[in-house]
Design a protein around this motif. Structure first.
Motif, mmCIF file in Angstrom:
data_model
loop_
_atom_site.group_PDB
_atom_site.id
_atom_site.type_symbol
_atom_site.label_atom_id
_atom_site.label_comp_id
_atom_site.label_asym_id
_atom_site.label_seq_id
_atom_site.Cartn_x
_atom_site.Cartn_y
_atom_site.Cartn_z
ATOM 1 N N CYS A 261 0.860 -1.186 0.000
ATOM 2 C CA CYS A 261 0.000 0.000 0.000
ATOM 3 C C CYS A 261 0.898 1.238 0.000
ATOM 4 C CB CYS A 261 -0.900 -0.026 1.235
ATOM 5 S SG CYS A 261 -1.913 1.447 1.406
ATOM 6 N N PRO A 262 1.224 1.760 -1.192
ATOM 7 C CA PRO A 262 2.133 2.908 -1.226
ATOM 8 C C PRO A 262 1.582 4.127 -0.503
ATOM 9 C CG PRO A 262 1.357 2.330 -3.441
ATOM 10 C CD PRO A 262 0.875 1.265 -2.522
ATOM 11 N N ALA A 263 0.249 4.209 -0.396
ATOM 12 C CA ALA A 263 -0.331 5.344 0.339
ATOM 13 C C ALA A 263 0.061 5.265 1.819
ATOM 14 C CB ALA A 263 -1.851 5.337 0.196
ATOM 15 N N TYR A 264 0.063 4.065 2.353
ATOM 16 C CA TYR A 264 0.439 3.877 3.763
ATOM 17 C C TYR A 264 1.931 4.194 3.933
ATOM 18 C CZ TYR A 264 0.185 1.528 8.380
ATOM 19 O OH TYR A 264 0.201 1.218 9.724
ATOM 20 N N ALA A 265 2.742 3.769 2.961
ATOM 21 C CA ALA A 265 4.176 4.086 3.011
ATOM 22 C C ALA A 265 4.372 5.604 3.018
ATOM 23 C CB ALA A 265 4.889 3.457 1.817
ATOM 24 N N PHE A 266 3.601 6.300 2.179
ATOM 25 C CA PHE A 266 3.702 7.761 2.097
ATOM 26 C C PHE A 266 3.266 8.397 3.420
ATOM 27 C CE2 PHE A 266 2.125 11.983 1.162
ATOM 28 C CZ PHE A 266 3.109 12.507 0.331
ATOM 29 N N GLU A 267 2.180 7.888 3.949
ATOM 30 C CA GLU A 267 1.641 8.441 5.209
ATOM 31 C C GLU A 267 2.677 8.344 6.337
ATOM 32 O OE1 GLU A 267 -1.815 9.378 5.679
ATOM 33 O OE2 GLU A 267 -1.418 9.968 7.756
ATOM 34 N N VAL A 268 3.375 7.221 6.384
ATOM 35 C CA VAL A 268 4.300 7.002 7.511
ATOM 36 C C VAL A 268 5.700 7.557 7.232
ATOM 37 C CG1 VAL A 268 5.418 5.230 8.946
ATOM 38 C CG2 VAL A 268 3.007 4.997 8.320
ATOM 39 N N TYR A 269 6.198 7.318 5.980
ATOM 40 C CA TYR A 269 7.599 7.669 5.714
ATOM 41 C C TYR A 269 7.763 8.809 4.702
ATOM 42 C CZ TYR A 269 8.364 3.133 7.961
ATOM 43 O OH TYR A 269 8.368 2.078 8.849
ATOM 44 N N GLY A 270 6.632 9.303 4.158
ATOM 45 C CA GLY A 270 6.712 10.437 3.240
ATOM 46 C C GLY A 270 7.147 10.079 1.834
ATOM 47 N N SER A 271 7.132 8.795 1.464
ATOM 48 C CA SER A 271 7.514 8.415 0.097
ATOM 49 C C SER A 271 6.686 7.205 -0.338
ATOM 50 C CB SER A 271 9.004 8.046 0.047
ATOM 51 O OG SER A 271 9.265 7.213 -1.070
ATOM 52 N N PHE A 272 6.271 7.227 -1.611
ATOM 53 C CA PHE A 272 5.482 6.102 -2.131
ATOM 54 C C PHE A 272 6.327 4.844 -2.297
ATOM 55 C CE2 PHE A 272 3.061 9.826 -3.508
ATOM 56 C CZ PHE A 272 1.843 9.505 -2.934
ATOM 57 N N SER A 273 7.633 5.013 -2.339
ATOM 58 C CA SER A 273 8.511 3.853 -2.506
ATOM 59 C C SER A 273 9.124 3.405 -1.185
ATOM 60 C CB SER A 273 9.620 4.181 -3.508
ATOM 61 O OG SER A 273 9.047 4.403 -4.770
ATOM 62 N N ALA A 274 8.651 3.997 -0.096
ATOM 63 C CA ALA A 274 9.121 3.556 1.225
ATOM 64 C C ALA A 274 8.524 2.181 1.515
ATOM 65 C CB ALA A 274 8.687 4.574 2.277
ATOM 66 N N PRO A 275 9.040 1.502 2.522
ATOM 67 C CA PRO A 275 8.519 0.161 2.792
ATOM 68 C C PRO A 275 7.107 0.182 3.359
ATOM 69 C CG PRO A 275 10.108 0.810 4.465
ATOM 70 C CD PRO A 275 10.142 1.881 3.422
ATOM 71 N N PHE A 276 6.445 -0.955 3.233
ATOM 72 C CA PHE A 276 5.143 -1.151 3.875
ATOM 73 C C PHE A 276 5.400 -1.136 5.388
ATOM 74 C CE2 PHE A 276 1.726 -4.369 5.044
ATOM 75 C CZ PHE A 276 0.690 -3.451 4.926
ATOM 76 N N PRO A 277 4.812 -0.199 6.126
ATOM 77 C CA PRO A 277 5.194 -0.053 7.535
ATOM 78 C C PRO A 277 5.149 -1.339 8.362
ATOM 79 C CG PRO A 277 3.949 1.855 6.841
ATOM 80 C CD PRO A 277 3.889 0.884 5.695
ATOM 81 N N PRO A 278 4.116 -2.198 8.261
ATOM 82 C CA PRO A 278 4.158 -3.414 9.085
ATOM 83 C C PRO A 278 5.383 -4.290 8.789
ATOM 84 C CG PRO A 278 1.928 -3.038 8.327
ATOM 85 C CD PRO A 278 2.810 -2.056 7.600
ATOM 86 N N CYS A 279 5.791 -4.406 7.517
ATOM 87 C CA CYS A 279 6.987 -5.210 7.221
ATOM 88 C C CYS A 279 8.230 -4.546 7.804
ATOM 89 C CB CYS A 279 7.162 -5.395 5.707
ATOM 90 S SG CYS A 279 6.235 -6.802 5.082
#
Ligand code: SF4
Lengths: 300, 94
Positions: A261-279
Protein backbone atom coordinates in the motif's frame (compact mmCIF):
# COMPACT_ATOMS: atom_id res chain seq x y z
CA UNK A 1 -14.55 2.34 -10.85
CA UNK A 2 -14.77 1.67 -7.14
CA UNK A 3 -17.21 3.80 -5.16
CA UNK A 4 -16.39 3.99 -1.49
CA UNK A 5 -16.76 6.26 1.53
CA UNK A 6 -17.53 6.93 4.46
CA UNK A 7 -20.89 5.55 3.44
CA UNK A 8 -21.36 6.30 -0.26
CA UNK A 9 -25.11 5.60 -0.22
CA UNK A 10 -25.64 8.73 1.89
CA UNK A 11 -25.25 10.31 -1.59
CA UNK A 12 -27.50 7.80 -3.29
CA UNK A 13 -28.36 9.97 -6.30
CA UNK A 14 -24.68 10.52 -6.97
CA UNK A 15 -23.99 6.78 -6.69
CA UNK A 16 -26.82 5.95 -9.12
CA UNK A 17 -25.52 8.60 -11.52
CA UNK A 18 -22.01 7.17 -11.37
CA UNK A 19 -23.30 3.64 -11.98
CA UNK A 20 -25.28 4.87 -14.97
CA UNK A 21 -22.14 6.54 -16.35
CA UNK A 22 -20.10 3.37 -15.80
CA UNK A 23 -22.67 1.37 -17.71
CA UNK A 24 -22.67 3.83 -20.63
CA UNK A 25 -18.85 3.82 -20.75
CA UNK A 26 -18.53 0.06 -20.26
CA UNK A 27 -16.60 0.47 -16.99
CA UNK A 28 -16.53 -2.20 -14.27
CA UNK A 29 -18.29 -0.78 -11.20
CA UNK A 30 -17.84 -1.79 -7.58
CA UNK A 31 -19.30 -0.32 -4.40
CA UNK A 32 -18.32 -0.62 -0.74
CA UNK A 33 -20.95 0.07 1.91
CA UNK A 34 -21.73 -0.60 5.57
CA UNK A 35 -25.10 -2.02 4.47
CA UNK A 36 -27.32 0.34 6.48
CA UNK A 37 -28.95 1.85 3.38
CA UNK A 38 -29.03 -1.35 1.35
CA UNK A 39 -32.62 -2.54 1.48
CA UNK A 40 -33.41 -5.47 -0.87
CA UNK A 41 -35.00 -2.91 -3.22
CA UNK A 42 -31.85 -0.77 -3.34
CA UNK A 43 -29.67 -3.84 -3.90
CA UNK A 44 -31.84 -4.81 -6.87
CA UNK A 45 -31.70 -1.25 -8.20
CA UNK A 46 -27.88 -1.28 -8.02
CA UNK A 47 -27.73 -4.57 -9.86
CA UNK A 48 -30.09 -3.30 -12.55
CA UNK A 49 -27.82 -0.29 -13.00
CA UNK A 50 -24.90 -2.59 -13.72
CA UNK A 51 -23.10 -2.84 -10.35
CA UNK A 52 -20.67 -5.72 -10.72
CA UNK A 53 -19.25 -6.06 -7.25
CA UNK A 54 -20.58 -5.17 -3.81
CA UNK A 55 -18.43 -5.16 -0.66
CA UNK A 56 -20.14 -4.99 2.73
CA UNK A 57 -18.09 -4.00 5.77
CA UNK A 58 -18.36 -6.36 8.70
CA UNK A 59 -15.76 -6.40 11.43
CA UNK A 60 -17.10 -8.66 14.19
CA UNK A 61 -19.18 -11.86 14.25
CA UNK A 62 -21.30 -10.44 17.03
CA UNK A 63 -24.07 -7.78 16.73
CA UNK A 64 -23.27 -5.96 19.98
CA UNK A 65 -19.53 -5.72 19.24
CA UNK A 66 -19.98 -4.66 15.63
CA UNK A 67 -22.64 -2.07 16.46
CA UNK A 68 -20.57 -0.69 19.31
CA UNK A 69 -17.50 -0.47 17.11
CA UNK A 70 -19.45 1.28 14.36
CA UNK A 71 -21.21 3.51 16.90
CA UNK A 72 -24.69 2.75 15.57
CA UNK A 73 -27.32 0.23 16.62
CA UNK A 74 -28.53 -2.15 13.92
CA UNK A 75 -25.49 -1.92 11.58
CA UNK A 76 -24.64 -5.60 12.06
CA UNK A 77 -28.18 -6.72 11.17
CA UNK A 78 -28.25 -4.39 8.17
CA UNK A 79 -24.89 -5.67 6.89
CA UNK A 80 -25.90 -9.33 7.20
CA UNK A 81 -29.26 -8.67 5.51
CA UNK A 82 -27.56 -6.78 2.68
CA UNK A 83 -25.17 -9.67 2.01
CA UNK A 84 -28.10 -12.09 1.92
CA UNK A 85 -30.17 -9.86 -0.38
CA UNK A 86 -27.26 -9.53 -2.80
CA UNK A 87 -26.51 -13.27 -2.72
CA UNK A 88 -30.16 -14.06 -3.42
CA UNK A 89 -30.14 -12.07 -6.65
CA UNK A 90 -26.66 -13.37 -7.57
CA UNK A 91 -24.91 -10.05 -7.27
CA UNK A 92 -21.19 -10.63 -6.68
CA UNK A 93 -20.90 -9.76 -2.98
CA UNK A 94 -18.08 -10.03 -0.43
CA UNK A 95 -17.82 -9.26 3.22
CA UNK A 96 -14.97 -6.79 3.71
CA UNK A 97 -13.13 -7.04 7.01
CA UNK A 98 -10.43 -4.76 8.31
CA UNK A 99 -8.43 -6.37 11.06
CA UNK A 100 -7.26 -4.27 13.99
CA UNK A 101 -6.20 -5.04 17.52
CA UNK A 102 -9.70 -5.40 18.98
CA UNK A 103 -11.23 -7.73 16.39
CA UNK A 104 -8.15 -9.90 15.80
CA UNK A 105 -9.14 -12.33 18.60
CA UNK A 106 -12.46 -12.88 16.80
CA UNK A 107 -11.03 -13.42 13.32
CA UNK A 108 -11.45 -17.22 13.16
CA UNK A 109 -15.00 -17.09 14.49
CA UNK A 110 -15.74 -14.13 12.21
CA UNK A 111 -14.64 -16.03 9.11
CA UNK A 112 -16.70 -19.08 10.12
CA UNK A 113 -19.74 -16.91 10.77
CA UNK A 114 -19.30 -15.01 7.51
CA UNK A 115 -18.66 -17.98 5.25
CA UNK A 116 -20.91 -20.61 6.81
CA UNK A 117 -23.68 -18.85 8.72
CA UNK A 118 -24.55 -15.75 6.72
CA UNK A 119 -23.25 -17.30 4.36
CA UNK A 120 -21.35 -14.83 2.18
CA UNK A 121 -19.78 -16.34 -0.94
CA UNK A 122 -16.44 -14.62 -0.25
CA UNK A 123 -14.65 -12.34 2.12
CA UNK A 124 -11.81 -9.85 1.78
CA UNK A 125 -9.48 -9.39 4.72
CA UNK A 126 -6.64 -6.97 5.33
CA UNK A 127 -4.92 -5.44 8.31
CA UNK A 128 -6.25 -1.94 8.77
CA UNK A 129 -3.79 0.62 7.40
CA UNK A 130 -3.08 3.72 9.42
CA UNK A 131 -4.49 6.24 6.95
CA UNK A 132 -6.76 9.16 7.79
CA UNK A 133 -9.65 8.20 10.07
CA UNK A 134 -8.26 4.70 10.64
CA UNK A 135 -5.41 6.23 12.63
CA UNK A 136 -7.84 7.53 15.26
CA UNK A 137 -10.09 4.45 15.17
CA UNK A 138 -10.69 2.94 18.57
CA UNK A 139 -9.88 -0.52 17.16
CA UNK A 140 -6.15 0.10 17.34
CA UNK A 141 -3.58 -0.67 14.62
CA UNK A 142 -1.93 -4.10 14.66
CA UNK A 143 1.54 -4.33 16.13
CA UNK A 144 4.17 -6.59 14.50
CA UNK A 145 3.31 -9.65 16.58
CA UNK A 146 -0.39 -9.17 15.95
CA UNK A 147 0.35 -8.88 12.25
CA UNK A 148 2.10 -12.26 12.39
CA UNK A 149 -0.82 -13.73 14.32
CA UNK A 150 -3.30 -12.45 11.74
CA UNK A 151 -1.25 -14.06 8.96
CA UNK A 152 -1.14 -17.39 10.82
CA UNK A 153 -4.91 -17.35 11.27
CA UNK A 154 -5.49 -16.46 7.62
CA UNK A 155 -3.26 -19.31 6.47
CA UNK A 156 -5.37 -21.73 8.48
CA UNK A 157 -8.56 -20.17 7.14
CA UNK A 158 -7.24 -20.47 3.58
CA UNK A 159 -6.98 -24.23 4.10
CA UNK A 160 -10.43 -24.44 5.73
CA UNK A 161 -12.17 -22.27 3.11
CA UNK A 162 -10.20 -22.62 -0.12
CA UNK A 163 -10.77 -19.93 -2.77
CA UNK A 164 -13.15 -17.92 -0.60
CA UNK A 165 -10.86 -15.49 1.18
CA UNK A 166 -8.96 -12.72 -0.58
CA UNK A 167 -6.21 -11.04 1.38
CA UNK A 168 -4.30 -7.79 1.04
CA UNK A 169 -1.18 -8.71 2.95
CA UNK A 170 2.58 -8.73 2.36
CA UNK A 171 3.85 -11.81 0.58
CA UNK A 172 6.45 -12.35 3.27
CA UNK A 173 3.60 -13.50 5.53
CA UNK A 174 1.18 -15.15 3.10
CA UNK A 175 1.82 -15.79 -0.58
CA UNK A 176 0.32 -17.81 -3.43
CA UNK A 177 3.11 -20.41 -3.36
CA UNK A 178 2.70 -21.30 0.31
CA UNK A 179 -0.99 -20.53 0.64
CA UNK A 180 -2.78 -21.61 -2.54
CA UNK A 181 -6.17 -21.59 -0.75
CA UNK A 182 -6.09 -17.79 -0.42
CA UNK A 183 -6.52 -15.23 -3.21
CA UNK A 184 -4.29 -12.22 -3.36
CA UNK A 185 -5.49 -8.70 -3.98
CA UNK A 186 -3.28 -5.90 -5.16
CA UNK A 187 -3.86 -2.17 -5.03
CA UNK A 188 -2.63 -1.41 -8.60
CA UNK A 189 -1.26 1.94 -7.50
CA UNK A 190 0.18 2.50 -10.99
CA UNK A 191 -3.35 2.41 -12.43
CA UNK A 192 -5.35 4.11 -9.69
CA UNK A 193 -6.74 7.64 -9.48
CA UNK A 194 -8.73 8.57 -6.37
CA UNK A 195 -11.38 11.28 -6.57
CA UNK A 196 -12.19 12.87 -3.21
CA UNK A 197 -15.59 14.27 -2.11
CA UNK A 198 -14.57 17.83 -3.11
CA UNK A 199 -13.32 16.77 -6.54
CA UNK A 200 -9.69 16.67 -5.44
CA UNK A 201 -7.52 14.02 -7.08
CA UNK A 202 -5.05 11.85 -5.24
CA UNK A 203 -3.86 8.28 -5.06
CA UNK A 204 -6.98 6.62 -3.50
CA UNK A 205 -8.29 8.49 -0.42
CA UNK A 206 -4.83 9.51 0.77
CA UNK A 207 -5.50 13.17 -0.09
CA UNK A 208 -8.11 13.41 2.67
CA UNK A 209 -5.47 13.14 5.40
CA UNK A 210 -2.48 14.40 3.37
CA UNK A 211 -3.46 17.50 1.34
CA UNK A 212 0.06 17.61 -0.13
CA UNK A 213 -0.84 14.41 -2.02
CA UNK A 214 -3.75 16.15 -3.83
CA UNK A 215 -2.58 16.84 -7.38
CA UNK A 216 -5.58 18.49 -9.04
CA UNK A 217 -9.34 18.82 -9.03
CA UNK A 218 -11.74 17.30 -11.53
CA UNK A 219 -14.10 20.28 -11.10
CA UNK A 220 -11.51 22.60 -12.60
CA UNK A 221 -9.35 20.38 -14.81
CA UNK A 222 -9.82 17.51 -17.25
CA UNK A 223 -9.29 14.30 -15.22
CA UNK A 224 -7.40 12.71 -18.10
CA UNK A 225 -4.97 15.63 -18.20
CA UNK A 226 -4.40 15.25 -14.45
CA UNK A 227 -3.81 11.53 -14.94
CA UNK A 228 -1.39 12.17 -17.79
CA UNK A 229 0.57 15.13 -16.37
CA UNK A 230 0.53 15.10 -12.56
CA UNK A 231 3.97 14.25 -11.24
CA UNK A 232 2.44 11.81 -8.73
CA UNK A 233 0.85 9.67 -11.44
CA UNK A 234 3.85 9.87 -13.75
CA UNK A 235 6.03 8.70 -10.86
CA UNK A 236 3.70 5.83 -9.97
CA UNK A 237 3.52 4.71 -13.60
CA UNK A 238 7.21 4.92 -14.38
CA UNK A 239 9.38 4.64 -11.27
CA UNK A 240 7.40 3.29 -8.36
CA UNK A 241 8.12 -0.40 -8.04
CA UNK A 242 11.72 -0.07 -9.21
CA UNK A 243 13.27 1.67 -6.28
CA UNK A 244 11.84 0.57 -2.95
CA UNK A 245 13.67 1.57 0.21
CA UNK A 246 13.90 -0.13 3.60
CA UNK A 247 13.00 -3.77 3.93
CA UNK A 248 11.00 -3.78 0.65
CA UNK A 249 14.20 -2.89 -1.24
CA UNK A 250 15.83 -6.08 0.03
CA UNK A 251 12.84 -8.42 -0.22
CA UNK A 252 12.50 -11.21 -2.79
CA UNK A 253 8.81 -10.35 -3.21
CA UNK A 254 9.19 -6.68 -4.12
CA UNK A 255 8.20 -7.24 -7.73
CA UNK A 256 4.93 -8.91 -6.80
CA UNK A 257 3.66 -7.44 -3.57
CA UNK A 258 5.24 -4.06 -4.25
CA UNK A 259 5.11 -2.52 -0.74
CA UNK A 260 1.39 -3.51 -0.53
CA UNK A 261 0.00 0.00 0.00
CA UNK A 262 2.13 2.91 -1.23
CA UNK A 263 -0.33 5.34 0.34
CA UNK A 264 0.44 3.88 3.76
CA UNK A 265 4.18 4.09 3.01
CA UNK A 266 3.70 7.76 2.10
CA UNK A 267 1.64 8.44 5.21
CA UNK A 268 4.30 7.00 7.51
CA UNK A 269 7.60 7.67 5.71
CA UNK A 270 6.71 10.44 3.24
CA UNK A 271 7.51 8.41 0.10
CA UNK A 272 5.48 6.10 -2.13
CA UNK A 273 8.51 3.85 -2.51
CA UNK A 274 9.12 3.56 1.22
CA UNK A 275 8.52 0.16 2.79
CA UNK A 276 5.14 -1.15 3.87
CA UNK A 277 5.19 -0.05 7.54
CA UNK A 278 4.16 -3.41 9.09
CA UNK A 279 6.99 -5.21 7.22
CA UNK A 280 9.48 -2.53 8.25
CA UNK A 281 8.34 -2.84 11.87
CA UNK A 282 8.64 -6.64 11.69
CA UNK A 283 12.17 -6.23 10.36
CA UNK A 284 13.13 -3.72 13.06
CA UNK A 285 11.89 -6.13 15.74
CA UNK A 286 13.78 -9.06 14.24
CA UNK A 287 10.53 -10.79 13.24
CA UNK A 288 10.69 -10.44 9.46
CA UNK A 289 11.05 -13.85 7.74
CA UNK A 290 14.76 -14.26 7.05
CA UNK A 291 14.30 -16.26 3.82
CA UNK A 292 12.72 -13.24 2.11
CA UNK A 293 15.78 -11.01 2.56
CA UNK A 294 18.37 -10.69 -0.19
CA UNK A 295 20.78 -8.49 1.70
CA UNK A 296 20.79 -5.96 4.51
CA UNK A 297 18.00 -3.47 3.97
CA UNK A 298 18.81 0.25 3.74
CA UNK A 299 16.83 2.78 5.78
CA UNK A 300 13.12 3.40 5.33
CA UNK B 1 20.63 -42.05 -16.98
CA UNK B 2 23.70 -40.04 -18.02
CA UNK B 3 26.41 -41.20 -15.66
CA UNK B 4 29.10 -39.07 -17.27
CA UNK B 5 28.09 -35.64 -15.99
CA UNK B 6 27.76 -33.91 -12.61
CA UNK B 7 24.78 -31.65 -12.18
CA UNK B 8 25.15 -28.23 -10.66
CA UNK B 9 22.25 -25.96 -9.84
CA UNK B 10 22.71 -22.22 -10.21
CA UNK B 11 23.56 -20.86 -6.78
CA UNK B 12 23.14 -17.11 -7.24
CA UNK B 13 19.36 -17.47 -7.40
CA UNK B 14 17.29 -17.98 -4.22
CA UNK B 15 15.85 -21.50 -3.93
CA UNK B 16 12.93 -21.61 -1.49
CA UNK B 17 12.08 -25.28 -1.09
CA UNK B 18 9.31 -26.69 1.06
CA UNK B 19 7.84 -30.17 1.47
CA UNK B 20 4.86 -29.30 -0.71
CA UNK B 21 6.59 -27.24 -3.41
CA UNK B 22 8.62 -24.09 -3.59
CA UNK B 23 9.91 -21.39 -5.86
CA UNK B 24 13.05 -19.85 -7.31
CA UNK B 25 13.77 -16.12 -7.13
CA UNK B 26 15.82 -14.62 -9.98
CA UNK B 27 17.81 -11.58 -8.76
CA UNK B 28 18.36 -10.16 -12.27
CA UNK B 29 14.70 -9.28 -12.79
CA UNK B 30 13.01 -10.07 -9.46
CA UNK B 31 10.85 -12.77 -11.07
CA UNK B 32 9.72 -15.91 -9.29
CA UNK B 33 9.27 -19.35 -10.83
CA UNK B 34 7.00 -21.76 -8.95
CA UNK B 35 8.10 -25.38 -8.37
CA UNK B 36 5.84 -28.38 -7.86
CA UNK B 37 6.46 -30.64 -4.88
CA UNK B 38 8.37 -33.13 -7.07
CA UNK B 39 10.45 -30.37 -8.63
CA UNK B 40 11.26 -29.00 -5.18
CA UNK B 41 12.28 -32.49 -4.02
CA UNK B 42 14.60 -32.90 -7.03
CA UNK B 43 16.07 -29.41 -6.59
CA UNK B 44 16.79 -30.10 -2.91
CA UNK B 45 18.67 -33.29 -3.82
CA UNK B 46 20.65 -31.55 -6.57
CA UNK B 47 21.59 -28.71 -4.21
CA UNK B 48 22.96 -31.37 -1.87
CA UNK B 49 25.20 -32.43 -4.75
CA UNK B 50 23.51 -35.78 -5.35
CA UNK B 51 23.99 -37.29 -8.82
CA UNK B 52 21.04 -37.87 -11.14
CA UNK B 53 21.13 -41.64 -10.50
CA UNK B 54 20.60 -41.12 -6.76
CA UNK B 55 17.84 -38.59 -7.40
CA UNK B 56 16.13 -41.15 -9.62
CA UNK B 57 16.41 -43.81 -6.92
CA UNK B 58 14.83 -41.42 -4.42
CA UNK B 59 11.94 -40.77 -6.80
CA UNK B 60 11.47 -44.49 -7.38
CA UNK B 61 11.16 -45.07 -3.63
CA UNK B 62 8.76 -42.16 -3.11
CA UNK B 63 6.55 -42.85 -6.14
CA UNK B 64 6.53 -46.64 -5.96
CA UNK B 65 3.32 -46.82 -7.99
CA UNK B 66 4.87 -45.02 -11.01
CA UNK B 67 6.93 -47.13 -13.49
CA UNK B 68 10.66 -46.46 -13.27
CA UNK B 69 10.98 -45.55 -16.97
CA UNK B 70 8.26 -42.93 -16.51
CA UNK B 71 10.06 -41.36 -13.54
CA UNK B 72 13.32 -41.38 -15.45
CA UNK B 73 11.69 -39.59 -18.37
CA UNK B 74 10.07 -37.05 -16.01
CA UNK B 75 13.39 -36.40 -14.31
CA UNK B 76 15.16 -35.88 -17.63
CA UNK B 77 12.41 -33.49 -18.75
CA UNK B 78 12.73 -31.51 -15.55
CA UNK B 79 16.53 -31.35 -15.79
CA UNK B 80 16.22 -30.21 -19.39
CA UNK B 81 13.73 -27.50 -18.35
CA UNK B 82 16.16 -26.32 -15.66
CA UNK B 83 18.97 -26.18 -18.23
CA UNK B 84 16.80 -24.17 -20.61
CA UNK B 85 16.15 -21.61 -17.85
CA UNK B 86 19.86 -21.42 -17.11
CA UNK B 87 19.36 -22.97 -13.70
CA UNK B 88 21.39 -26.14 -14.26
CA UNK B 89 24.81 -26.87 -15.69
CA UNK B 90 26.07 -30.34 -16.60
CA UNK B 91 29.79 -30.76 -16.09
CA UNK B 92 31.57 -33.76 -17.56
CA UNK B 93 33.17 -35.94 -14.88
CA UNK B 94 35.31 -38.18 -17.12
S1 SF4 C 1 8.99 -6.31 2.59
FE1 SF4 C 1 7.80 -5.17 1.09
S2 SF4 C 1 7.92 -6.37 -0.79
FE2 SF4 C 1 8.49 -7.73 0.94
S3 SF4 C 1 6.66 -8.73 1.60
FE3 SF4 C 1 6.83 -6.88 2.85
S4 SF4 C 1 5.69 -5.33 1.72
FE4 SF4 C 1 6.06 -7.01 0.31
Amino acid sequence: MKITGGEPLLEKRLVLGLLGACRRLGLYAGLESNGTLLSPKVVEQLKRLGLKELGISLDFPDPALHDEFRGQTGVFRAAVDAVRSASRIKLNVSVVTSVFATNLPYLRRHAEFTLTEIPAPNMKVAGVVGLGRAREMNGGLLGPREYLEMATILRELGRLFPDRIAVGLPWSLVNPMDDPGLSFGSCHADGTMGILPDGGVSLCGLGVSRPEAVVGNVLTRDPLAIWRDAELFVYLRTRWGQEFSGVCGACIFHRYCANVCPAYAFEVYGSFSAPFPPCQHLFEEGLFPEYCLLDSPGGA
Amino acid sequence: MDAQSALKLREDVRWVLRDNGGFVYFPEDGKIEVLSSTAARIARSLLMGLPAETVLEQLVSVYAEVPRHQLEADLQDFLHALEMKGLLARRPTT
